[in-house]
Design a protein around this motif. Structure first.
Motif, PDB file in Angstrom:
ATOM      1  N   VAL A  95      -2.475   4.944 -15.206  1.00 25.27           N
ATOM      2  CA  VAL A  95      -2.787   3.883 -14.659  1.00 25.27           C
ATOM      3  C   VAL A  95      -1.889   2.658 -15.225  1.00 25.27           C
ATOM      4  O   VAL A  95      -1.969   2.575 -16.176  1.00 25.27           O
ATOM      5  N   ASP A 148       0.669  -1.116   0.037  1.00 25.28           N
ATOM      6  CA  ASP A 148       0.002   0.160   0.141  1.00 25.28           C
ATOM      7  C   ASP A 148       0.964   1.237  -0.158  1.00 25.28           C
ATOM      8  O   ASP A 148       1.930   1.092   0.879  1.00 25.28           O
ATOM      9  N   LEU A 203     -11.996   4.369  -4.039  1.00 25.62           N
ATOM     10  CA  LEU A 203     -12.529   4.371  -5.665  1.00 25.62           C
ATOM     11  C   LEU A 203     -11.265   3.765  -6.422  1.00 25.62           C
ATOM     12  O   LEU A 203     -10.405   3.934  -6.006  1.00 25.62           O
ATOM     13  N   ASP A 204     -11.713   2.882  -7.407  1.00 21.19           N
ATOM     14  CA  ASP A 204     -10.715   2.327  -8.242  1.00 21.19           C
ATOM     15  C   ASP A 204      -9.943   3.483  -8.891  1.00 21.19           C
ATOM     16  O   ASP A 204     -10.413   4.440  -9.214  1.00 21.19           O
ATOM     17  N   ALA A 205      -8.707   3.095  -9.396  1.00 20.86           N
ATOM     18  CA  ALA A 205      -7.828   4.024  -9.874  1.00 20.86           C
ATOM     19  C   ALA A 205      -8.345   4.190 -11.481  1.00 20.86           C
ATOM     20  O   ALA A 205      -8.194   5.423 -11.745  1.00 20.86           O
ATOM     21  N   ASP A 206      -8.888   3.178 -11.926  1.00 19.32           N
ATOM     22  CA  ASP A 206      -9.454   3.472 -13.512  1.00 19.32           C
ATOM     23  C   ASP A 206     -10.649   4.435 -13.248  1.00 19.32           C
ATOM     24  O   ASP A 206     -10.470   5.269 -14.434  1.00 19.32           O
ATOM     25  N   GLN A 265       0.097   2.739  -4.858  1.00 15.74           N
ATOM     26  CA  GLN A 265      -0.227   1.359  -5.271  1.00 15.74           C
ATOM     27  C   GLN A 265      -1.290   0.813  -4.076  1.00 15.74           C
ATOM     28  O   GLN A 265      -1.248   1.479  -2.825  1.00 15.74           O
ATOM     29  N   THR A 283      -2.493  -0.590 -11.547  1.00 10.27           N
ATOM     30  CA  THR A 283      -3.654  -1.195 -11.687  1.00 10.27           C
ATOM     31  C   THR A 283      -4.367  -1.918 -10.351  1.00 10.27           C
ATOM     32  O   THR A 283      -3.578  -2.297  -9.472  1.00 10.27           O
ATOM     33  N   GLY A 284      -5.624  -1.435 -10.091  1.00  6.58           N
ATOM     34  CA  GLY A 284      -6.299  -2.121  -8.887  1.00  6.58           C
ATOM     35  C   GLY A 284      -6.066  -1.128  -7.599  1.00  6.58           C
ATOM     36  O   GLY A 284      -6.540  -1.449  -6.789  1.00  6.58           O
ATOM     37  N   ARG A 339      -6.791   1.472  -4.877  1.00 10.70           N
ATOM     38  CA  ARG A 339      -7.859   2.069  -4.527  1.00 10.70           C
ATOM     39  C   ARG A 339      -7.645   3.575  -3.654  1.00 10.70           C
ATOM     40  O   ARG A 339      -6.794   3.298  -2.786  1.00 10.70           O
TER      41      ARG A 339
END
Length: 260
Positions: A182, A56, A168-171, A105, A126-127, A129
């Motif tokens: 990303v 993290d 919330l998701d990075a995307d 991350q 990716t992934g 939050r």
């Protein structure tokens, strides 16, 4: 718990408390403030990367550290100065003349996301939050961090992030403009270093003047509007809802809030 390394003309600041998911203590924040102030005056540094060790980037403030500070019987004036440390860290990071990149991350929330928005660019794995969880323990977002967030994503999306406290998701937040790229988790550090090296290879005087001018436009009113957020935090920590939120957090249950 905070390390500083050099890769050519790129300074790399790392949060180095992976066993606690890089939870931020007052001591860590003081180190970041001092390092940022020092880097600003170094001609050999052309760009800066802020990153976290482990899975993290950071889960934000260390709750036990915060509770210890609140239990300290120091005069309120001293407690107020302590509460303003986060805002000083933000000013120190934003005051770095060289371009700054934050590599995110895993989970990045609360004060960790505040620091990310103080940087010029944000790259996310990716992934990842991202969010601001302060509301879940009954406190406001402080550190003068609302201005940078609103400047990046606008008021409605800022309200969604800060008022819900959701991760919330990075995307999703890439589409909002909160993160600039990303990338696969295995490539995050390399991509952050590559971007920093690209910026470090440009004429430093021009790059740094451009940065300062854009920041001056984007954050012209921040100081006038956000100066009292530490005072709001001190008020919020006296509420019954704050006490209930901490108990619910420890007991891993939903809080029962009264508005008091």
């Amino acid at each position: 718990m905070i390390t500083l390394d050099m890769n050519g003309a790129v300074a790399i600041i790392s949060l180095n408390r992976p066993e606690r998911r890089n939870a931020l203590t007052q001591a860590m924040l003081g180190d970041i403030e001092r390092i940022a102030d020092d880097l600003r005056g170094r001609a050999d540094v052309r760009a800066v990367v802020l990153r976290g060790e482990g899975s993290d980037f950071s889960v934000g403030a260390d709750i036990s550290d915060m509770q210890a500070r609140l239990a300290d019987p120091a005069p309120l004036a001293l407690a107020r100065r302590s509460a303003q440390l986060g805002a000083r860290v933000m000013r120190a990071l934003m005051g770095i003349d060289q371009p700054t990149i934050c590599a995110l991350q895993g989970v990045a929330t609360g004060g960790a996301m505040c620091m990310a928005t103080a940087c010029d660019f944000r790259l996310a794995a990716t992934g990842a939050r991202l969010g601001y969880g302060e509301v879940k323990i009954g406190i406001n977002l402080m550190w003068n961090a609302l201005g940078p967030l609103v400047a990046l994503i606008g008021p409605a999306r800022a309200k969604r992030m800060v008022m819900t406290g959701a991760l919330l998701d990075a995307d999703m937040v890439y589409g909002w403009g909160l993160v600039d790229e990303v990338v696969p988790a295995a490539e995050l550090d390399a991509r952050a270093l590559a971007l920093a090296s690209e910026l470090a290879g440009l004429p430093p005087l021009a790059v740094q003047m451009i940065k300062r001018s854009i920041n001056a436009v984007a954050h012209a009113l921040d100081g006038a509007i956000l100066h009292a957020d530490a005072d709001q935090w001190l008020l919020a920590t006296q509420s019954a809802d704050f006490a209930e939120a901490l108990i619910a957090f420890r007991e891993k249950r939903p809080g029962q809030f009264s508005g008091n």
